[in-house]
Scaffold this active site. Structure first.
Site, PDB file in Angstrom:
ATOM      1  N   GLU A 176      37.726  37.532  55.462  1.00 26.48           N
ATOM      2  CA  GLU A 176      38.236  36.698  54.376  1.00 26.48           C
ATOM      3  C   GLU A 176      39.585  37.224  53.896  1.00 26.48           C
ATOM      4  O   GLU A 176      39.787  38.431  53.766  1.00 26.48           O
ATOM      5  CB  GLU A 176      37.267  36.691  53.199  1.00 26.48           C
ATOM      6  CG  GLU A 176      37.791  35.901  51.986  1.00 26.48           C
ATOM      7  CD  GLU A 176      36.911  36.042  50.763  1.00 26.48           C
ATOM      8  OE1 GLU A 176      35.870  35.366  50.732  1.00 26.48           O
ATOM      9  OE2 GLU A 176      37.267  36.819  49.856  1.00 26.48           O
ATOM     10  N   PHE A 187      42.913  36.248  50.955  1.00 26.45           N
ATOM     11  CA  PHE A 187      43.324  35.410  49.831  1.00 26.45           C
ATOM     12  C   PHE A 187      44.845  35.257  49.849  1.00 26.45           C
ATOM     13  O   PHE A 187      45.560  36.132  50.371  1.00 26.45           O
ATOM     14  CB  PHE A 187      42.854  35.994  48.497  1.00 26.45           C
ATOM     15  CG  PHE A 187      43.480  37.304  48.102  1.00 26.45           C
ATOM     16  CD1 PHE A 187      44.715  37.356  47.462  1.00 26.45           C
ATOM     17  CD2 PHE A 187      42.826  38.506  48.350  1.00 26.45           C
ATOM     18  CE1 PHE A 187      45.284  38.564  47.086  1.00 26.45           C
ATOM     19  CE2 PHE A 187      43.392  39.724  47.977  1.00 26.45           C
ATOM     20  CZ  PHE A 187      44.623  39.747  47.347  1.00 26.45           C
ATOM     21  N   PRO A 188      45.381  34.173  49.306  1.00 25.97           N
ATOM     22  CA  PRO A 188      46.842  33.997  49.297  1.00 25.97           C
ATOM     23  C   PRO A 188      47.499  34.954  48.319  1.00 25.97           C
ATOM     24  O   PRO A 188      47.156  34.962  47.138  1.00 25.97           O
ATOM     25  CB  PRO A 188      47.012  32.534  48.855  1.00 25.97           C
ATOM     26  CG  PRO A 188      45.763  32.204  48.114  1.00 25.97           C
ATOM     27  CD  PRO A 188      44.669  33.014  48.740  1.00 25.97           C
ATOM     28  N   LYS A 241      50.106  36.643  45.672  1.00 28.81           N
ATOM     29  CA  LYS A 241      50.777  35.998  44.550  1.00 28.81           C
ATOM     30  C   LYS A 241      52.282  35.872  44.763  1.00 28.81           C
ATOM     31  O   LYS A 241      52.946  35.112  44.057  1.00 28.81           O
ATOM     32  CB  LYS A 241      50.533  36.783  43.253  1.00 28.81           C
ATOM     33  CG  LYS A 241      49.151  36.622  42.679  1.00 28.81           C
ATOM     34  CD  LYS A 241      49.047  37.281  41.329  1.00 28.81           C
ATOM     35  CE  LYS A 241      49.865  36.560  40.279  1.00 28.81           C
ATOM     36  NZ  LYS A 241      49.342  35.215  39.948  1.00 28.81           N
ATOM     37  N   ASP A 289      34.516  29.256  39.540  1.00 25.14           N
ATOM     38  CA  ASP A 289      34.479  29.660  38.143  1.00 25.14           C
ATOM     39  C   ASP A 289      34.310  28.448  37.248  1.00 25.14           C
ATOM     40  O   ASP A 289      34.766  27.362  37.585  1.00 25.14           O
ATOM     41  CB  ASP A 289      35.787  30.361  37.751  1.00 25.14           C
ATOM     42  CG  ASP A 289      35.828  31.792  38.273  1.00 25.14           C
ATOM     43  OD1 ASP A 289      34.796  32.238  38.798  1.00 25.14           O
ATOM     44  OD2 ASP A 289      36.873  32.431  38.146  1.00 25.14           O
ATOM     45  N   ASP A 294      16.850  30.294  42.916  1.00 27.04           N
ATOM     46  CA  ASP A 294      17.952  29.579  43.562  1.00 27.04           C
ATOM     47  C   ASP A 294      17.506  28.689  44.712  1.00 27.04           C
ATOM     48  O   ASP A 294      18.261  27.810  45.140  1.00 27.04           O
ATOM     49  CB  ASP A 294      18.977  30.581  44.125  1.00 27.04           C
ATOM     50  CG  ASP A 294      19.501  31.539  43.070  1.00 27.04           C
ATOM     51  OD1 ASP A 294      19.469  31.175  41.888  1.00 27.04           O
ATOM     52  OD2 ASP A 294      19.938  32.639  43.444  1.00 27.04           O
ATOM     53  N   GLN A 300      26.724  36.095  48.953  1.00 23.27           N
ATOM     54  CA  GLN A 300      27.443  36.960  48.034  1.00 23.27           C
ATOM     55  C   GLN A 300      27.359  38.393  48.561  1.00 23.27           C
ATOM     56  O   GLN A 300      26.449  38.749  49.308  1.00 23.27           O
ATOM     57  CB  GLN A 300      26.785  36.860  46.660  1.00 23.27           C
ATOM     58  CG  GLN A 300      27.270  37.809  45.596  1.00 23.27           C
ATOM     59  CD  GLN A 300      28.673  37.490  45.156  1.00 23.27           C
ATOM     60  OE1 GLN A 300      29.612  37.842  45.862  1.00 23.27           O
ATOM     61  NE2 GLN A 300      28.826  36.837  44.008  1.00 23.27           N
TER      62      GLN A 300
END
Length: 900
Positions: free
Chosen positions: A21, A23-24, A26, A114, A177, A195
């Site tokens: 994984e 993430f872009p 900043k 979120d 769940d 997770q």
């Protein structure tokens, strides 16, 4: 074969695989460096697929899609795009899915994400807003399947230790769940990604629970365990806290003695993660075993884990030939890559490394047949793996940012940013936030919260998610005085430290035998007035200026904006090392750097980012309004709550004295009387006639203002103006479904979800409805319109009768609309007699105001429609003949048909 499930199915039944994984970043430089890192990792490690994260509410959408395109198109990696659903409009979801298709992505990880920021303090009793289409991940999965069929392979989240949610705040249990997981799979999910966890037994128990649940309905779906390599002790603790994952005592026991030495923590962390992987691999399984690694955009640790666990796919024969070359350091340092035999004993690694922290994008050298170094050929797979491991000078350059980067790490690092990529947020439920912080409404109450945090009485604030470090005690009294006496709120700080031993109980970090240094540092919120009148003059004084570096930026709502508002004592190229360490056999390590590039990377997006200057002015102060309007050509007034027209009349007066050429008052749908007015004395009679003409008391102030504008221009034009009249917003016909990003869709007598509509008489009164999108485009073109503005600026999106658009709703709302007929005579008596009366809601009104207006709004509006108040002339249609307007049927088909 780009679908993840197809690639898994093509593997041998006993195969192991892994995915990564990212993430872009900043910053643009971080993205450039990540591109080089991804190329190297894809070549060396060969993941089965990669995933790209998506910020809450689409906050990183453009960067996420850019990174996904690099992975999918440029590097040829099977890519899975995360997509969160909360705080996401249908338009944003549609655009993201379409963009994914265009760049060749066939895989989506559908997550709830979120909670929407706008709802962070919303009570559970209030529930979600009525126009939210996506509340749960199931909604998103179902929507993707309905819209795109089986084009996408869809993954969903699983929680080995149970999902921490308001439903079961004290009992985090995966059993709770399971019904929701089944629902997600039945809606169309193809695989489950879990997770993170740090106890293999939790995962194995979860896997068994999923396989046996409800008679085995989930027996065959791929389950991929999620693992986050241990990069740093404090990040481990924070990650475990945010993800509600338990840390086994054995892990704490192994890491506590070395928690100050990141390198030792990484080494032990590799062993810990490898043990977890091997435990899962050794368990019985009828399917292939996969592992998904949350890399934090770092490569060294994950590459060691993959190699130690034999997860890296075997080389092809061609790669075996290439692998006879590997990296080693020559006596001449960085200049060459030596030809060595893989089986020979490697030479001792050099510790040379360029000292500049910004020399980050490096050329990759390989050895062509001529023996001369080349910048054009890619390194072999073994060479790339060695670089990822940090071996040799090239390896040290490639892993220069191996210390995880936080808010003030190096902004050029691919790993720069919060570990979740989203910046400050509650990271807890609204109920938990209220229980922890209450509901502060004054500066004093907020100051008390900050002081309690500094005193150690409160373990968390939105900007500081963990308890304070021991070193804060050294400056605690100063921080408390700053908060209590001045009302300046500290969110990050550290005391000065000079050559303290790296094993010091409070200040130490890094390998033993070293020395650490810190500059005094503080980050805080300060009122704009205090900054201007107190702190800035002090910092720029002759005594202080040479000693202190500072950076300052306004909050988004500040009257200041853009580059002119940002201030600093240092030039843009300045780099301030705030924390550094010197260790045996190493160059200086600098984990904390403050500079303009990193400071401004955390600016909250403002209107100024779109080239808009924000100015706060008191509408009662005409002189200040005049000063603010100097040099303005056209003023658009969006004042909608001004019954006496005080604000707009002041605006008009200021426009005239400031030399503004054009003015557009707040005007939406009422048809006004166009009787010429030659002097001010005629305004009262004009107002009287216009009230009866519009039929909507709530629009009376608009008519009165038009009379005022006509009167001041009676003898000569002192201010050119236009009443932009779009009739009713067509967007309201999609209620309760959203059809515009910045408009709360209100009920104006129709509800396509429950299929009810009010209709007055036979419904044969004509009216105009125009989308807000079309209106905005027309106004934008009108600003550049060179000829004189028309006084009445009708904008006709579509001229239609009630009876006709309700018939179209029958077609696109999924069934016939139930008509509730109203009689004009009843409305004129002030009575709304109907078998269905919608609840009135307006986002800018209090509950008391909405209750007071009640059904009156619907009576007034229906009478206004019958009297022709919404049947405006096609003025701008004729002035802009090339403009294509949205018609009602196209609108309903786009925004209602899919919902119905």
């Amino acid at each position: 074969m780009d679908k993840i499930t197809d690639k898994i199915a093509a593997l041998p039944s006993d195969a192991n695989y892994f995915s990564l994984e990212f993430f872009p970043p900043k910053t643009d430089m971080g993205t450039s460096n990540l591109r080089a890192r991804l190329a190297r990792m894809s070549r060396a490690l060969r993941p089965l697929f990669v995933t790209v994260t998506w910020g809450a509410g689409g906050s990183t959408s453009s960067r996420s899609l850019e990174l996904a395109e690099i992975c999918q198109r440029q590097l040829g990696l099977t890519t899975c795009l995360h997509l969160t659903c909360t705080n996401m409009t249908q338009r944003v979801v549609d655009e993201a899915l379409q963009a994914a298709k265009e760049i060749g992505i066939r895989n989506i990880l559908a997550l709830r994400g979120d909670p929407p920021r706008v709802h962070e303090y919303r009570s559970e009793e209030q529930g979600p807003q009525g126009n939210e289409k996506f509340v749960w991940a199931t909604d998103l999965v179902r929507y993707i399947r309905q819209l795109h069929g089986d084009y996408f392979c869809i993954g969903v989240a699983g929680y080995p230790e149970g999902h921490a949610d308001e439903s079961y705040p004290t009992d985090q249990n995966p059993v709770h769940d399971m019904p929701y997981l089944v629902e997600k799979v039945q809606a169309g999910a193809d695989f489950i990604m879990t997770q993170l966890f740090y106890d293999a037994q939790y995962y194995l128990d979860y896997e068994e629970l999923v396989r046996r649940w409800a008679g085995g309905v989930l027996m065959d779906i791929p389950i991929i365990p999620g693992l986050m390599p241990i990069q740093n002790y404090h990040i481990l603790k924070r990650t475990a806290k945010l993800s509600h994952s338990k840390l086994p005592p054995d892990i704490i026991r192994r890491l506590d003695p070395i928690k100050g030495d990141d390198e030792e923590v990484k080494r032990e962390g590799v062993d810990i993660m490898s043990e977890i992987v091997e435990t899962v691999k050794a368990s019985k399984s009828s399917a292939q075993r996969g592992f998904h690694f949350y890399t934090l955009n770092l490569e060294k640790v994950v590459s060691f884990i993959l190699e130690k666990c034999n997860l890296i796919p075997a080389s092809t024969p061609d790669e075996e030939n290439q692998d006879s070359f590997a990296i080693d350091d020559s006596p001449n340092g960085d200049q060459i890559t030596q030809l060595i035999n893989k089986t020979s004993r490697p030479r001792k690694m050099s510790t040379r490394r360029p000292s500049s922290p910004h020399n980050h994008i490096i050329p990759i050298l390989d050895t062509p047949s001529s023996g001369a170094p080349s910048l054009l050929e890619e390194p072999s797979r073994a060479t790339s793996l060695a670089i990822s491991h940090g071996v040799g000078s090239l390896g040290r350059e490639a892993t220069w940012d191996d210390y995880p980067n936080g808010r003030f790490g190096d902004a050029r690092s691919p790993a720069f940013g919060e570990i979740d990529g989203y910046g400050p947020s509650l990271h807890m439920s609204p109920a938990g936030a209220r229980a922890k912080w209450g509901t502060p409404t004054s500066r004093n109450e907020i100051s008390r919260l900050f002081k309690r945090h500094v005193m150690g009485e409160l373990d968390q604030l939105p900007w500081s998610e963990g308890g304070l470090n021991e070193e804060t005690k050294v400056i605690r009294d100063e921080l408390c005085r700053m908060i209590e006496d001045r009302g300046w709120w500290s969110i990050a700080s550290q005391p000065a430290v000079d050559a303290v031993s790296s094993d010091h109980a409070v200040f130490g970090w890094g390998p033993k035998g070293g020395f650490v240094f810190q500059k005094a540092f503080i980050e805080f919120f300060i009122p704009a007035e205090d900054w201007t009148t107190k702190l800035r003059p002090y910092l720029t004084s002759a005594d202080i200026a040479p000693e202190v570096s500072w950076y300052a930026a306004p909050c988004p709502s500040s009257s200041a904006s853009g580059d002119d508002a940002y201030e600093s004592s240092d030039p843009a190229s300045a780099v301030n090392s705030v924390t550094w360490g010197s260790f045996p056999g190493k160059e200086i390590v600098t984990p904390t750097i403050v500079e303009e590039y990193s400071f401004r990377a955390w600016d909250v997006p403002r209107l100024s980012d779109a080239g808009i200057r924000v100015v706060k002015v008191d509408y009662l102060d005409i002189a200040k309004l005049e000063a603010a309007l100097q040099g303005v050509h056209t003023l658009l007034s969006f004042v909608v709550s001004d019954p006496e027209n005080v604000a707009q009349k002041n605006l008009i007066a200021a426009c005239i004295t400031a030399g503004v050429r054009r003015f557009a008052p707040s005007e939406w749908g009422s048809l006004v009387n166009t009787t010429p007015i030659t002097n001010m004395s005629e305004a009262d009679s004009y107002l009287s006639s216009s009230k009866s003409n519009s039929g909507f008391p709530g629009f009376a102030f608009k008519d009165e203002l038009h009379g005022y504008l006509k009167a001041i221009n009676a003898k000569k034009t002192v201010l050119e103006y236009c009443l932009f009249q779009p009739g009713s917003f067509m967007n309201y016909l999609s209620y309760p479904y959203p059809s515009a990003e910045h408009l709360t869709v209100q009920c104006v007598g129709t509800d396509v979800s429950t299929r009810h509509a009010l209709i007055t008489g036979e419904g044969d009164a004509w009216g105009v409805c125009t989308t807000v999108q079309d209106l905005a485009k027309v106004v934008a073109r009108a600003i550049d319109f060179e000829d004189k503005w028309p006084e009445i600026g009708g904008v006709v999106g579509c001229r239609v009768r009630q009876v006709d658009y309700i018939k179209l709703m029958d077609k696109y709302a999924g069934g016939p609309i139930e008509r509730h007929q109203l009689q004009v005579a009843d409305l004129e008596r002030g009575e709304l007699i109907s078998t269905w009366i919608p609840t009135f809601f307006h986002p800018n009104m209090s509950a008391e105001m909405m209750a007071m207006l009640g059904t009156k709004v619907y009576m007034w509006r229906e009478l206004a429609v019958v009297r022709g108040a919404m049947d405006v002339p096609p003025t701008w249609n004729e002035l802009l003949p090339d403009f294509h307007f949205t018609d009602v049927e196209s609108f309903l088909q786009k925004y209602v048909e899919r919902e119905g």
